[in-house]
Design an enzyme around this catalytic site. Structure first.
Site, PDB file in Angstrom:
ATOM      1  N   GLU A  59     -14.983  -2.232   5.491  1.00  0.00           N
ATOM      2  CA  GLU A  59     -14.248  -1.721   6.650  1.00  0.00           C
ATOM      3  C   GLU A  59     -15.062  -1.891   7.924  1.00  0.00           C
ATOM      4  OE1 GLU A  59     -11.199  -0.762   6.691  1.00  0.00           O
ATOM      5  OE2 GLU A  59     -10.789  -0.572   4.541  1.00  0.00           O
ATOM      6  N   ARG A  95      -0.806  11.467   4.673  1.00  0.00           N
ATOM      7  CA  ARG A  95       0.517  11.294   4.065  1.00  0.00           C
ATOM      8  C   ARG A  95       0.683  12.200   2.861  1.00  0.00           C
ATOM      9  NH1 ARG A  95       2.173   8.329  -0.120  1.00  0.00           N
ATOM     10  NH2 ARG A  95       0.192   7.234  -0.277  1.00  0.00           N
ATOM     11  N   CYS A 139     -10.663   8.537   3.343  1.00  0.00           N
ATOM     12  CA  CYS A 139     -11.548   7.370   3.464  1.00  0.00           C
ATOM     13  C   CYS A 139     -11.914   7.104   4.924  1.00  0.00           C
ATOM     14  CB  CYS A 139     -10.890   6.139   2.842  1.00  0.00           C
ATOM     15  SG  CYS A 139     -10.796   6.199   1.037  1.00  0.00           S
ATOM     16  N   HIS A 159     -13.640  -0.491   0.662  1.00  0.00           N
ATOM     17  CA  HIS A 159     -12.489  -0.143  -0.178  1.00  0.00           C
ATOM     18  C   HIS A 159     -12.422  -1.078  -1.386  1.00  0.00           C
ATOM     19  CE1 HIS A 159     -10.073   2.433   2.785  1.00  0.00           C
ATOM     20  NE2 HIS A 159     -10.036   3.070   1.627  1.00  0.00           N
TER      21      HIS A 159
END
Length: 213
Positions: A78, A88, A141, A165
């Site tokens: 990342e 979510r 994350c 990831h």
């Protein structure tokens, strides 16, 4: 050099988290460099507190968090963490922050100061699918990547930090439809290649790994 690598515990109804399963299998040393491993909870704020406590307990040169990105085909270092929690689903303690600033005195975003393009290419050199990601999402994350940047700015100025990831592993997708996976052994090989690249050089490579959309 001394590196701390973290992996999250299972979340979202999964029985395991490939991030921690892979981190556990990483070598304890690469060359003359040592690797410590730490499981962290998929929980806003508590994850950061545990990492910060570990960083205070010993002198680390590098900290890399590893997390699960179900649906991705590749291992994805990342590039940036953003200053927002927008969950979510609830975390493992039922917290579901929406449009919540992570640190009121922090930057809008923190860019990993690791050689993320070099890491990506090192994974691919092992014959393993990899790409540079420009979004870590808005769940835990991204939260921990942002918090690592915040800690580097406020408390640990000499540390290098980043996030990687990894996809689901095969046993996670047996009852899912059209979901990609990657074997645990392949993930471990890919992560080892990325960590080796970090130990070898602070300098990133100047190649185009951006995206159109």
């Amino acid at each position: 050099m001394k590196m701390l690598v973290t992996g999250f515990d299972p979340f979202g109804g999964e029985a395991l988290n490939p991030a921690w399963e892979a981190v556990k299998l990483l070598p304890d040393t690469i060359g003359q460099h040592t690797i410590d491993k730490l499981e962290i909870p998929t929980v806003f704020n508590k994850s950061k507190e545990l990492v910060e406590s570990k960083l205070q307990s010993a002198t680390y040169d590098i900290v890399i968090a590893v997390g699960q990105a179900g649906g991705r085909f590749e291992i994805t270092p990342e590039r940036v963490g953003i200053n927002i929690d927008d969950a979510r689903i609830p975390d493992n303690e039922g917290q579901q922050p929406i449009d919540t600033v992570i640190q009121s005195d922090g930057a809008a975003a923190y860019f990993s100061n690791l050689p993320v393009k070099r890491m990506t290419e090192s994974i691919k050199a092992q014959g393993i699918p990899a790409s540079l990601s420009h979004t870590a999402g808005t769940f835990v994350c991204n939260h921990i990547l942002y918090q690592l940047g915040y800690l580097q700015e406020k408390k640990f100025p000499n540390i290098k930090f980043g996030f990687i990831h990894v996809p689901f592993i095969p046993e996670q997708v047996v009852h899912k439809v059209n979901q990609p996976s990657m074997s645990l052994d392949t993930i471990v090989t890919g992560l080892t290649a990325a960590l080796t690249a970090v130990f070898e050089s602070d300098e990133d490579i100047n190649i185009a790994l951006g995206t159109i959309h």
